[in-house]
Design an enzyme around this catalytic site. Structure first.
Site, PDB file in Angstrom:
ATOM      1  N   TYR A 140      17.521 -43.964   6.382  1.00 19.33           N
ATOM      2  CA  TYR A 140      17.554 -43.153   7.880  1.00 19.33           C
ATOM      3  C   TYR A 140      18.617 -42.115   7.859  1.00 19.33           C
ATOM      4  O   TYR A 140      18.410 -40.980   7.764  1.00 19.33           O
ATOM      5  CB  TYR A 140      17.835 -44.048   8.872  1.00 19.33           C
ATOM      6  CG  TYR A 140      17.838 -43.475  10.285  1.00 19.33           C
ATOM      7  CD1 TYR A 140      16.695 -43.074  10.834  1.00 19.33           C
ATOM      8  CD2 TYR A 140      19.220 -43.009  10.854  1.00 19.33           C
ATOM      9  CE1 TYR A 140      16.676 -42.244  12.179  1.00 19.33           C
ATOM     10  CE2 TYR A 140      19.166 -42.315  12.118  1.00 19.33           C
ATOM     11  CZ  TYR A 140      17.918 -41.959  12.699  1.00 19.33           C
ATOM     12  OH  TYR A 140      18.108 -41.266  13.859  1.00 19.33           O
ATOM     13  N   LYS A 144      17.843 -38.030   7.522  1.00 19.08           N
ATOM     14  CA  LYS A 144      18.533 -37.092   8.506  1.00 19.08           C
ATOM     15  C   LYS A 144      19.293 -36.068   7.827  1.00 19.08           C
ATOM     16  O   LYS A 144      19.672 -34.773   8.351  1.00 19.08           O
ATOM     17  CB  LYS A 144      19.402 -37.880   9.698  1.00 19.08           C
ATOM     18  CG  LYS A 144      18.436 -38.710  10.587  1.00 19.08           C
ATOM     19  CD  LYS A 144      17.321 -37.827  11.361  1.00 19.08           C
ATOM     20  CE  LYS A 144      16.474 -38.557  12.165  1.00 19.08           C
ATOM     21  NZ  LYS A 144      15.631 -37.948  12.968  1.00 19.08           N
TER      22      LYS A 144
END
Length: 245
Positions: A140, A144
């Site tokens: 994740y 990002k």
């Protein structure tokens, strides 16, 4: 009044932003993953929102979402809110879909991308990333970092568009969990502000924001070589070229 498209509008930050922007008198186009999620945005539709449907983990469906948005008319702003936290769809949903929608939706005046403070732990490495989602190949945090770098690349390439990334904080959404310590309202306030405000600060491009304050992103987000490599990878896997200017 502005026209704003918001991905991932069925709950959490996307729903909150859509609800507030509608209440302020703006025209909002909401998005849900599949027809089974239509009920989740019915109250927004009842307030005047238009709606598009499509699974952003699927490339063809994402292209169809862009076509649906273009059929509704020109957007003033797009908030790329949709995201997933775990599983093999992290890269397709968090990175590939925003890239495809950015390339295919008629260019708006403003683009806002959801980043995260966790992007600071991301690794600026593109080798062995599976952009298709066939396997889990990035975290994740990595995703990002990638989307923050894409934001900064767009701010550089498209000087006529105000492009910004937002860290909404750790807020009590389905992704963040009920025990998340940050204020949910503050979690989507910055996106709304960047989408419609005429404040001088909101009209600046290339920012990384948290609660309406600029923060310093990961150094790789401003690395032009990394930005270019990211965009080249995305163009190759999707077959969709991002316009230069």
């Amino acid at each position: 009044m502005a026209r704003i498209f918001i991905t991932g509008s069925a709950d959490g930050l996307g729903y909150g932003a859509a609800e507030n922007l509608l209440a302020a008198g703006h025209d909002v186009v909401v998005h849900v993953r599949n027809p089974q999620r239509l009920e989740a945005v019915q109250s927004l539709v009842d307030q005047g929102a238009q709606m598009v449907v499509g699974d952003l983990s699927d490339l063809n469906a994402t292209q169809e979402v862009a076509e649906q948005v273009n059929r509704t008319g020109q957007m003033n702003a797009v908030i790329h809110n949709a995201g997933v936290y775990s599983g093999p769809q992290i890269v397709p949903v968090n990175v590939v879909a925003p890239y495809v929608l950015t390339a295919l939706i008629a260019r708006p005046d403003r683009l806002i991308y959801l980043s995260s403070g966790m992007h600071l732990n991301g690794q600026p490495r593109l080798e062995n990333v599976d952009w298709t989602g066939a396997r889990e190949s990035a975290s994740y945090s990595d995703s990002k970092l990638f989307i923050t770098a894409l934001t900064m690349a767009l701010a550089r390439r498209w000087p006529d568009v105000i492009c910004n990334a937002v860290d909404p904080g750790w807020v009590p959404t389905k992704m963040g969990g009920a025990g998340a310590p940050d204020d949910l309202r503050l979690g989507h306030l910055t996106q709304e502000w960047l989408a419609v405000s005429d404040d001088a600060e909101a009209l600046n491009s290339g920012g990384y924001w948290h609660h309406q304050k600029r923060r310093t992103p990961h150094a790789a987000a401003h690395d032009e070589a990394f930005q270019n490599a990211l965009i080249e990878n995305l163009a190759q896997i999707t077959g969709i070229t991002l316009p230069q200017s």
